[in-house]
Design a protein around this motif. Structure first.
Motif, PDB file in Angstrom:
ATOM      1  N   SER A  80      -1.901   9.030   9.380  1.00  0.00           N
ATOM      2  CA  SER A  80      -1.538   8.821   7.979  1.00  0.00           C
ATOM      3  C   SER A  80      -0.025   8.696   7.856  1.00  0.00           C
ATOM      4  CB  SER A  80      -2.054   9.962   7.104  1.00  0.00           C
ATOM      5  OG  SER A  80      -1.426  11.167   7.459  1.00  0.00           O
ATOM      6  N   GLN A 131      -2.778  23.676  10.788  1.00  0.00           N
ATOM      7  CA  GLN A 131      -2.122  23.562   9.486  1.00  0.00           C
ATOM      8  C   GLN A 131      -1.333  22.255   9.398  1.00  0.00           C
ATOM      9  OE1 GLN A 131       0.233  27.101   9.101  1.00  0.00           O
ATOM     10  NE2 GLN A 131      -1.508  28.386   8.557  1.00  0.00           N
ATOM     11  N   ASN A 132      -0.639  21.893  10.473  1.00  0.00           N
ATOM     12  CA  ASN A 132       0.110  20.641  10.489  1.00  0.00           C
ATOM     13  C   ASN A 132      -0.832  19.446  10.366  1.00  0.00           C
ATOM     14  OD1 ASN A 132       2.581  21.871  10.692  1.00  0.00           O
ATOM     15  ND2 ASN A 132       2.676  21.716  12.916  1.00  0.00           N
ATOM     16  N   HIS A 133      -1.962  19.506  11.049  1.00  0.00           N
ATOM     17  CA  HIS A 133      -2.931  18.417  11.001  1.00  0.00           C
ATOM     18  C   HIS A 133      -3.542  18.295   9.607  1.00  0.00           C
ATOM     19  CE1 HIS A 133      -5.979  15.563  12.197  1.00  0.00           C
ATOM     20  NE2 HIS A 133      -6.886  16.339  11.636  1.00  0.00           N
ATOM     21  N   GLU A 134      -3.841  19.423   8.982  1.00  0.00           N
ATOM     22  CA  GLU A 134      -4.446  19.395   7.648  1.00  0.00           C
ATOM     23  C   GLU A 134      -3.452  18.904   6.600  1.00  0.00           C
ATOM     24  OE1 GLU A 134      -5.926  23.333   7.082  1.00  0.00           O
ATOM     25  OE2 GLU A 134      -7.583  23.024   8.472  1.00  0.00           O
ATOM     26  N   SER A 135      -2.177  19.200   6.782  1.00  0.00           N
ATOM     27  CA  SER A 135      -1.179  18.745   5.815  1.00  0.00           C
ATOM     28  C   SER A 135      -0.984  17.228   5.892  1.00  0.00           C
ATOM     29  CB  SER A 135       0.146  19.466   6.010  1.00  0.00           C
ATOM     30  OG  SER A 135       0.737  19.082   7.229  1.00  0.00           O
ATOM     31  N   ARG A 136      -1.124  16.641   7.078  1.00  0.00           N
ATOM     32  CA  ARG A 136      -1.016  15.192   7.246  1.00  0.00           C
ATOM     33  C   ARG A 136      -1.808  14.798   8.481  1.00  0.00           C
ATOM     34  NH1 ARG A 136       2.364  11.059   9.426  1.00  0.00           N
ATOM     35  NH2 ARG A 136       3.613  12.530  10.581  1.00  0.00           N
TER      36      ARG A 136
END
Length: 167
Positions: A140, A131-136
Motif C-alpha cells: 500500500s 503493528q507496522n503491518h496493520e498500520s500499512r
C-alpha cells in the motif's frame, strides 16, 4: 518465633500460642500440613504433564503458569532442573514452529531464564512487526506527510485559493 507467629494464620495462632520453642512450632505445623503434599502432588504432576507452550497467547502467561506448577512440585519434594524446564518448553512448541524450536536448541541455552528472555524479545519484535503491518499493509502507498506543501490550487492562476498571498 516472633516472625512465625506474626505471619501465621489467626486460627492457628491461638492453637499454637503456648508453644515456646520455634523448632517445636515448626514441627507441629509440618505434622499438621504434611498431608497437603499428598493432595497437591498428583494435581501438580498432572498440570506439568499437560503444560504446553503452544497453549498460551504470551510467553509471560506460559512462564507464570510454569513457575506456579514448579513451585508446587518443589514444595512436594520433586526436583525440577534447568534442563527439565528447557526441555519442557522446547517439546511443547507448536508443530508449525519446529524450525524455531531447532534454532533455539542450537542456541545452546543453559538456563531457562535465558531462553525465556530470548522468547520475550522475539515476541515483542513480532508484535511490533504486526503493528507496522496493520498500520500499512505490504504494497500500500504511504500516507502523505502532514506537513507536505501540497495545494489543489497550484497552477490555477493568481489570486485564487484560500488565504492571502500568492495562493
Amino acid at each position: 518465633l516472633i516472625f512465625l507467629r506474626h505471619h501465621i494464620d489467626d486460627g492457628l495462632k491461638y492453637e499454637y500460642l503456648t508453644v515456646e520453642n520455634p523448632l517445636e512450632l515448626w514441627q507441629n505445623l509440618d505434622d499438621r500440613f504434611e498431608h497437603l503434599k499428598a493432595i497437591v502432588l498428583p494435581k501438580a504432576l498432572n498440570d506439568w504433564s499437560q503444560l504446553r507452550f503452544q497453549d498460551f497467547k504470551t510467553v509471560s502467561e506460559y512462564n507464570f503458569t510454569l513457575f506456579k506448577i514448579v513451585s508446587q512440585l518443589k514444595m512436594c519434594g520433586e526436583v525440577i532442573t534447568e534442563d527439565m524446564l528447557l526441555e519442557k518448553t522446547y517439546r511443547t512448541f507448536h508443530a508449525s514452529n519446529v524450525l524455531l524450536q531447532q534454532q533455539y536448541r542450537l542456541h545452546g541455552f543453559k538456563k531457562y531464564r535465558e531462553l525465556i528472555g530470548s522468547l520475550l524479545i522475539a515476541e515483542q519484535n513480532n508484535e511490533l512487526l504486526l503493528q507496522n503491518h496493520e498500520s500499512r499493509p505490504t504494497g500500500s502507498a504511504p500516507l502523505p506527510e502532514v506537513n507536505a506543501t501540497y495545494s489543489h490550487f497550484r497552477g490555477r492562476g493568481r489570486g485564487r485559493g484560500r488565504g492571502r498571498g500568492n495562493g
